[in-house]
Scaffold this active site. Structure first.
Site, PDB file in Angstrom:
ATOM      1  N   LYS A  42       0.586  -0.280   6.618  1.00 13.99           N
ATOM      2  CA  LYS A  42       0.884   0.407   5.353  1.00 13.99           C
ATOM      3  C   LYS A  42       0.082   1.709   5.241  1.00 13.99           C
ATOM      4  O   LYS A  42      -1.009   1.813   5.803  1.00 13.99           O
ATOM      5  CB  LYS A  42       0.633  -0.518   4.154  1.00 13.99           C
ATOM      6  CG  LYS A  42      -0.790  -0.790   3.868  1.00 13.99           C
ATOM      7  CD  LYS A  42      -0.998  -1.414   2.482  1.00 13.99           C
ATOM      8  CE  LYS A  42      -2.500  -1.446   2.247  1.00 13.99           C
ATOM      9  NZ  LYS A  42      -2.993  -1.908   1.025  1.00 13.99           N
ATOM     10  N   LYS A  89      -5.411   4.684   1.774  1.00  8.34           N
ATOM     11  CA  LYS A  89      -6.473   5.679   1.573  1.00  8.34           C
ATOM     12  C   LYS A  89      -7.584   5.480   2.584  1.00  8.34           C
ATOM     13  O   LYS A  89      -8.332   6.400   2.876  1.00  8.34           O
ATOM     14  CB  LYS A  89      -7.104   5.483   0.186  1.00  8.34           C
ATOM     15  CG  LYS A  89      -6.260   5.923  -0.969  1.00  8.34           C
ATOM     16  CD  LYS A  89      -6.969   5.550  -2.279  1.00  8.34           C
ATOM     17  CE  LYS A  89      -6.022   5.623  -3.439  1.00  8.34           C
ATOM     18  NZ  LYS A  89      -6.493   4.946  -4.651  1.00  8.34           N
ATOM     19  N   LYS A 113     -11.073  -5.517   4.315  1.00 11.76           N
ATOM     20  CA  LYS A 113     -12.110  -4.525   4.014  1.00 11.76           C
ATOM     21  C   LYS A 113     -13.483  -5.020   4.449  1.00 11.76           C
ATOM     22  O   LYS A 113     -14.331  -4.237   4.864  1.00 11.76           O
ATOM     23  CB  LYS A 113     -12.138  -4.212   2.516  1.00 11.76           C
ATOM     24  CG  LYS A 113     -10.939  -3.408   2.045  1.00 11.76           C
ATOM     25  CD  LYS A 113     -11.168  -2.904   0.633  1.00 11.76           C
ATOM     26  CE  LYS A 113      -9.934  -2.303   0.029  1.00 11.76           C
ATOM     27  NZ  LYS A 113     -10.092  -1.977  -1.390  1.00 11.76           N
TER      28      LYS A 113
HETATM   29  P1  TYM Z   1      -5.132   1.092  -5.311  1.00 14.35           P
HETATM   30  O1  TYM Z   1      -5.744   2.299  -5.876  1.00 14.35           O
HETATM   31  O2  TYM Z   1      -5.559   0.657  -3.945  1.00 14.35           O
HETATM   32  O3  TYM Z   1      -3.551   1.235  -5.259  1.00 14.35           O
HETATM   33  C1  TYM Z   1      -2.847   1.659  -6.402  1.00 14.35           C
HETATM   34  C2  TYM Z   1      -1.397   1.222  -6.364  1.00 14.35           C
HETATM   35  O4  TYM Z   1      -0.756   1.751  -5.210  1.00 14.35           O
HETATM   36  C3  TYM Z   1      -0.039   0.711  -4.546  1.00 14.35           C
HETATM   37  N1  TYM Z   1      -0.027   1.023  -3.106  1.00 14.35           N
HETATM   38  C4  TYM Z   1       1.085   1.057  -2.351  1.00 14.35           C
HETATM   39  N2  TYM Z   1       2.382   0.832  -2.653  1.00 14.35           N
HETATM   40  C5  TYM Z   1       3.290   0.968  -1.657  1.00 14.35           C
HETATM   41  N3  TYM Z   1       2.964   1.313  -0.382  1.00 14.35           N
HETATM   42  C6  TYM Z   1       1.684   1.542  -0.032  1.00 14.35           C
HETATM   43  N4  TYM Z   1       1.380   1.905   1.209  1.00 14.35           N
HETATM   44  C7  TYM Z   1       0.667   1.408  -1.043  1.00 14.35           C
HETATM   45  N5  TYM Z   1      -0.674   1.576  -1.059  1.00 14.35           N
HETATM   46  C8  TYM Z   1      -1.087   1.330  -2.322  1.00 14.35           C
HETATM   47  C9  TYM Z   1      -0.843  -0.549  -4.847  1.00 14.35           C
HETATM   48  O5  TYM Z   1      -0.044  -1.699  -4.688  1.00 14.35           O
HETATM   49  C10 TYM Z   1      -1.240  -0.312  -6.280  1.00 14.35           C
HETATM   50  O6  TYM Z   1      -0.201  -0.703  -7.161  1.00 14.35           O
HETATM   51  N6  TYM Z   1      -6.124  -3.350  -7.040  1.00 14.35           N
HETATM   52  C11 TYM Z   1      -5.352  -2.209  -7.470  1.00 14.35           C
HETATM   53  C12 TYM Z   1      -5.952  -1.497  -8.637  1.00 14.35           C
HETATM   54  C13 TYM Z   1      -6.065  -2.324  -9.878  1.00 14.35           C
HETATM   55  C14 TYM Z   1      -5.000  -2.813 -10.654  1.00 14.35           C
HETATM   56  C15 TYM Z   1      -5.594  -3.508 -11.752  1.00 14.35           C
HETATM   57  C16 TYM Z   1      -3.612  -2.747 -10.525  1.00 14.35           C
HETATM   58  C17 TYM Z   1      -7.216  -2.702 -10.484  1.00 14.35           C
HETATM   59  N7  TYM Z   1      -6.947  -3.409 -11.634  1.00 14.35           N
HETATM   60  C18 TYM Z   1      -4.814  -4.127 -12.721  1.00 14.35           C
HETATM   61  C19 TYM Z   1      -2.844  -3.376 -11.512  1.00 14.35           C
HETATM   62  C20 TYM Z   1      -3.438  -4.063 -12.580  1.00 14.35           C
HETATM   63  C21 TYM Z   1      -5.160  -1.294  -6.263  1.00 14.35           C
HETATM   64  O7  TYM Z   1      -4.740  -1.692  -5.246  1.00 14.35           O
HETATM   65  O8  TYM Z   1      -5.449  -0.016  -6.374  1.00 14.35           O
END
Ligand code: TYM
Length: 335
Positions: A198, A201, A113
């Site tokens: 992957k 967003k 990022k």
């Molecule tokens: P975020 O919003 O980017 O993603 C949310 C969840 O979606 C999963 N994910 C995917 N899984 C499979 N294939 C993909 N292409 C894909 N893209 C996204 C991510 O692995 C995630 O589980 N950092 C976290 C948010 C967070 C969080 C936490 C998670 C903040 N605090 C505490 C767990 C515990 C995140 O990536 O959000």
């Protein structure tokens, strides 16, 4: 015996896509009755990259509504907004002071990022995983269901537990060691325009992803145009056909079949036959989620009461952990 705890979250940055749903939320739903669950909308994480204040609050509500629409059951789970529970920011600060900078500099997501943002990259983006550690550890979570891309962040969380307990709480550990919960199926959903990347967003092309709230027409169109290859006969086994593997995997999940059954069903098919089948299953799978989402979004008072309740439950647990951490660090009590 008390149930084990689960914590997870999603950022309120735009719509949820299939990766978020299949990699994370669907797994929260499948296992929810086994655990005591805390699911937050991580809005403090959403401002680590440039954001629009006019839509932040509304996006957070929309994600909370999607949690409900995807099947999160309030009998087993608390849904809340991260910024409503102040302990998240406060514990993140405490962790900042015990986390070496070089643990964060090497994080893959930060590097990816940061490259996109050049000189304007924020301190917050680098600190993102520390805030995530605070989210998890405040609730003494046993399990953290996430997609594969979060593995490194969970390793950091575990390193912070070891370091904190070792330095300040050797006799009576303050934090519990959490385990990632990454299911093989759906852990890494790939882009529709490049099967080696992957689904994300932040991809500038909306054609690269299917959003949970996309209309049936848009889903049909995206699947029709998605990248494939020229071979006939579809299979999971060929590593040189990443798109084929990804699309078959998606079909297995949304049609509720095993990979083995899908491999047999599709082994003689060409793309012209497979794509409409995938689109149809996808649309049918998402339709009830979309209907429920509309229903929840129309009842703001209900959604607010869910979030108020969730916050109260979350705060009770989080404040207790924060107090224990501050005590271990030697802070005076507020007068
Ligand atoms: P975020 O919003 O980017 O993603 C949310 C969840 O979606 C999963 N994910 C995917 N899984 C499979 N294939 C993909 N292409 C894909 N893209 C996204 C991510 O692995 C995630 O589980 N950092 C976290 C948010 C967070 C969080 C936490 C998670 C903040 N605090 C505490 C767990 C515990 C995140 O990536 O959000």
């Amino acid at each position: 015996m008390a149930k084990q705890r689960v914590l997870s979250g999603v950022q309120p940055t735009g719509n949820l896509h299939l990766g978020n749903y299949l990699g994370a939320i669907r797994n929260w739903v499948v296992n929810q009755a086994e655990y005591e669950n805390f699911f937050c909308v991580v809005d403090l994480h959403a401002i680590t990259v440039p954001h629009d204040p006019k839509v932040l609050a509304e996006n957070s509500y929309a994600i909370a509504a999607l949690y409900l629409a995807c099947g999160i059951d309030l009998a087993h789970a608390n849904i809340f907004i991260q910024s409503h529970v102040r302990a998240h920011s406060e514990l993140a600060w405490l962790f900042n002071c015990i986390t070496p900078v070089n643990w964060l500099e090497g994080m893959i997501q930060f590097k990816e990022k940061a490259i996109k943002q050049g000189d304007s990259v924020s301190m917050g983006l680098m600190d993102y995983p520390v805030l995530m550690a605070a989210d998890i550890l405040l609730y003494q979570a046993d399990r953290v269901p996430v997609g594969e891309d979060q593995k490194q962040h969970l390793e950091l969380t575990r390193d912070i537990v070891t370091r904190f307990n070792h330095l300040f709480a050797a006799e009576q550990p303050v934090f519990k060691m959490p385990e990632p919960l990454i299911l093989a199926e759906g852990a890494r959903v790939m882009s529709l325009t490049d099967g080696t990347k992957k689904m994300s967003k932040s991809d500038p092309s909306d054609q690269s992803r299917i959003n949970i709230l996309d209309s049936p027409e848009l889903i049909q169109q995206k699947i029709k145009k998605c990248k494939t290859d020229t071979e006939r006969g579809l299979s999971f086994d060929n590593p040189d056909r990443p798109e084929c593997r990804n699309l078959l995997g998606l079909y297995a999940i949304v049609s509720g079949q095993t990979k083995e059954a899908v491999a047999i069903e599709c082994r003689e098919m060409g793309w012209g036959q497979f794509k409409p089948l995938l689109a149809e299953s996808m649309i049918a799978h998402l339709a009830p989620i979309q209907a429920k989402y509309q229903e929840v979004m129309l009842d703001r008072a209900y959604l607010e009461s869910v979030l108020r309740n969730g916050r109260e439950k979350a705060e009770a647990v989080a404040d207790e952990t924060l107090a224990a951490a501050k005590k271990a660090l030697g802070f005076s009590l507020p007068l």
